[in-house]
Design a protein around this motif. Structure first.
Motif, PDB file in Angstrom:
ATOM      1  N   SER A  67       0.834  -1.200   0.000  1.00 45.31           N
ATOM      2  CA  SER A  67       0.000   0.000   0.000  1.00 45.31           C
ATOM      3  C   SER A  67       0.869   1.249   0.000  1.00 45.31           C
ATOM      4  O   SER A  67       2.084   1.167   0.115  1.00 45.31           O
ATOM      5  CB  SER A  67      -0.915   0.018   1.237  1.00 45.31           C
ATOM      6  OG  SER A  67      -0.154   0.268   2.399  1.00 45.31           O
ATOM      7  N   THR A  93      -8.146  -0.250  -7.296  1.00 45.28           N
ATOM      8  CA  THR A  93      -8.448  -1.679  -7.307  1.00 45.28           C
ATOM      9  C   THR A  93      -9.169  -2.090  -6.029  1.00 45.28           C
ATOM     10  O   THR A  93      -8.781  -1.690  -4.940  1.00 45.28           O
ATOM     11  CB  THR A  93      -7.141  -2.502  -7.431  1.00 45.28           C
ATOM     12  OG1 THR A  93      -6.498  -2.156  -8.642  1.00 45.28           O
ATOM     13  CG2 THR A  93      -7.417  -3.994  -7.407  1.00 45.28           C
ATOM     14  N   TRP A  94     -10.200  -2.905  -6.183  1.00 42.12           N
ATOM     15  CA  TRP A  94     -10.883  -3.500  -5.042  1.00 42.12           C
ATOM     16  C   TRP A  94     -10.268  -4.861  -4.790  1.00 42.12           C
ATOM     17  O   TRP A  94     -10.026  -5.628  -5.725  1.00 42.12           O
ATOM     18  CB  TRP A  94     -12.369  -3.681  -5.337  1.00 42.12           C
ATOM     19  CG  TRP A  94     -13.145  -2.398  -5.288  1.00 42.12           C
ATOM     20  CD1 TRP A  94     -13.129  -1.406  -6.223  1.00 42.12           C
ATOM     21  CD2 TRP A  94     -14.009  -1.972  -4.262  1.00 42.12           C
ATOM     22  NE1 TRP A  94     -13.942  -0.378  -5.844  1.00 42.12           N
ATOM     23  CE2 TRP A  94     -14.500  -0.696  -4.628  1.00 42.12           C
ATOM     24  CE3 TRP A  94     -14.418  -2.529  -3.065  1.00 42.12           C
ATOM     25  CZ2 TRP A  94     -15.403   0.012  -3.846  1.00 42.12           C
ATOM     26  CZ3 TRP A  94     -15.315  -1.813  -2.283  1.00 42.12           C
ATOM     27  CH2 TRP A  94     -15.787  -0.566  -2.678  1.00 42.12           C
ATOM     28  N   ILE A  95     -10.029  -5.183  -3.532  1.00 37.54           N
ATOM     29  CA  ILE A  95      -9.484  -6.488  -3.174  1.00 37.54           C
ATOM     30  C   ILE A  95     -10.536  -7.190  -2.331  1.00 37.54           C
ATOM     31  O   ILE A  95     -10.918  -6.706  -1.264  1.00 37.54           O
ATOM     32  CB  ILE A  95      -8.168  -6.349  -2.386  1.00 37.54           C
ATOM     33  CG1 ILE A  95      -7.125  -5.640  -3.243  1.00 37.54           C
ATOM     34  CG2 ILE A  95      -7.666  -7.723  -1.944  1.00 37.54           C
ATOM     35  CD1 ILE A  95      -5.868  -5.274  -2.489  1.00 37.54           C
ATOM     36  N   ILE A 131       0.535  -8.818  -3.426  1.00 36.58           N
ATOM     37  CA  ILE A 131      -0.271  -8.057  -4.385  1.00 36.58           C
ATOM     38  C   ILE A 131       0.204  -6.609  -4.360  1.00 36.58           C
ATOM     39  O   ILE A 131       0.378  -6.027  -3.296  1.00 36.58           O
ATOM     40  CB  ILE A 131      -1.763  -8.087  -3.993  1.00 36.58           C
ATOM     41  CG1 ILE A 131      -2.310  -9.511  -3.928  1.00 36.58           C
ATOM     42  CG2 ILE A 131      -2.592  -7.246  -4.964  1.00 36.58           C
ATOM     43  CD1 ILE A 131      -3.694  -9.595  -3.295  1.00 36.58           C
ATOM     44  N   ASP A 150       1.268   4.865  -4.299  1.00 35.74           N
ATOM     45  CA  ASP A 150       0.729   5.654  -5.401  1.00 35.74           C
ATOM     46  C   ASP A 150       1.278   7.075  -5.382  1.00 35.74           C
ATOM     47  O   ASP A 150       2.045   7.447  -4.514  1.00 35.74           O
ATOM     48  CB  ASP A 150      -0.799   5.656  -5.385  1.00 35.74           C
ATOM     49  CG  ASP A 150      -1.360   5.899  -3.999  1.00 35.74           C
ATOM     50  OD1 ASP A 150      -0.595   5.898  -3.026  1.00 35.74           O
ATOM     51  OD2 ASP A 150      -2.567   6.095  -3.884  1.00 35.74           O
ATOM     52  N   PRO A 154      -1.613  -3.708  -5.829  1.00 32.54           N
ATOM     53  CA  PRO A 154      -2.815  -3.304  -6.575  1.00 32.54           C
ATOM     54  C   PRO A 154      -2.669  -1.941  -7.237  1.00 32.54           C
ATOM     55  O   PRO A 154      -2.053  -1.037  -6.680  1.00 32.54           O
ATOM     56  CB  PRO A 154      -3.900  -3.273  -5.501  1.00 32.54           C
ATOM     57  CG  PRO A 154      -3.165  -3.085  -4.219  1.00 32.54           C
ATOM     58  CD  PRO A 154      -1.802  -3.671  -4.402  1.00 32.54           C
ATOM     59  N   ASN A 155      -3.215  -1.814  -8.429  1.00 35.80           N
ATOM     60  CA  ASN A 155      -3.279  -0.511  -9.090  1.00 35.80           C
ATOM     61  C   ASN A 155      -4.214   0.392  -8.317  1.00 35.80           C
ATOM     62  O   ASN A 155      -5.136  -0.081  -7.650  1.00 35.80           O
ATOM     63  CB  ASN A 155      -3.787  -0.659 -10.526  1.00 35.80           C
ATOM     64  CG  ASN A 155      -2.727  -1.167 -11.462  1.00 35.80           C
ATOM     65  OD1 ASN A 155      -1.546  -0.913 -11.270  1.00 35.80           O
ATOM     66  ND2 ASN A 155      -3.144  -1.900 -12.480  1.00 35.80           N
ATOM     67  N   GLN A 170      -2.845   6.066 -12.983  1.00 34.85           N
ATOM     68  CA  GLN A 170      -3.273   4.770 -13.514  1.00 34.85           C
ATOM     69  C   GLN A 170      -2.467   4.396 -14.755  1.00 34.85           C
ATOM     70  O   GLN A 170      -2.165   3.229 -14.971  1.00 34.85           O
ATOM     71  CB  GLN A 170      -4.760   4.787 -13.839  1.00 34.85           C
ATOM     72  CG  GLN A 170      -5.611   4.662 -12.608  1.00 34.85           C
ATOM     73  CD  GLN A 170      -7.067   4.485 -12.964  1.00 34.85           C
ATOM     74  OE1 GLN A 170      -7.625   5.244 -13.752  1.00 34.85           O
ATOM     75  NE2 GLN A 170      -7.688   3.486 -12.373  1.00 34.85           N
TER      76      GLN A 170
END
Length: 152
Positions: free
Chosen positions: A92, A146-148, A140, A95, A142-143, A105
């Motif tokens: 996490s 993104t939902w996990i 992971i 970004d 995630p972009n 993105q």
């Protein structure tokens, strides 16, 4: 309005105010009150042992790690991975807050002050549980957006 006018203008990252850095342990309990799932979340990197949870927390199911500015902090991400031996790692806070969401993105690995390729390289070395049979901890990255969905 007058209070806002008194606020200093932040022109450099060194001007940003930093609050207390916190980490969280989430225990999801079953119907009888027993632990069913444990998640440890570190939202900012911390040096060595200062970023570890209390000694009684020796293992977690999911480890959520902060990637931002990891290279300025000793032992990241290795220390937490080795201490907590998670079943899954989610990366996490990697970004880019300085560009519009659509730009992030399009190029998610371009993060100011953080070398994400180096982070992934260090992560890949740290997740090896057994070098003989190649057992590793899944992870992971995630972009943004993104939902996990974690089903346990």
């Amino acid at each position: 309005m007058a209070d806002l006018e008194k606020q200093p203008i932040l022109t450099s990252t060194s001007d940003w105010r930093a609050g207390q850095t916190l980490a969280y342990v989430f225990d999801f309990l079953d119907g009888n009150g027993g632990k069913e799932l444990r998640i440890y979340m570190q939202s900012s990197c911390a040096n060595g042992d200062s970023g570890l949870p209390p000694a009684e927390i020796e293992k977690v199911d999911i480890l959520i790690l902060c990637a931002a500015s990891f290279q300025y902090v000793e032992g990241q991400p290795e220390t937490l991975i080795h201490h907590l031996n998670p079943e899954l790692i989610i990366i996490s806070h990697w970004d880019n807050f300085f560009h519009p969401y659509a730009e992030v993105q399009a190029n998610p690995m371009k993060v100011p002050f953080t070398n994400m390729l180096k982070y992934v390289e260090r992560l890949q070395k740290a997740i090896v549980r057994d070098s003989v049979n190649g057992d590793t901890i899944p992870w992971i990255l995630p972009n943004p957006g993104t939902w996990i969905n974690i089903q346990y």
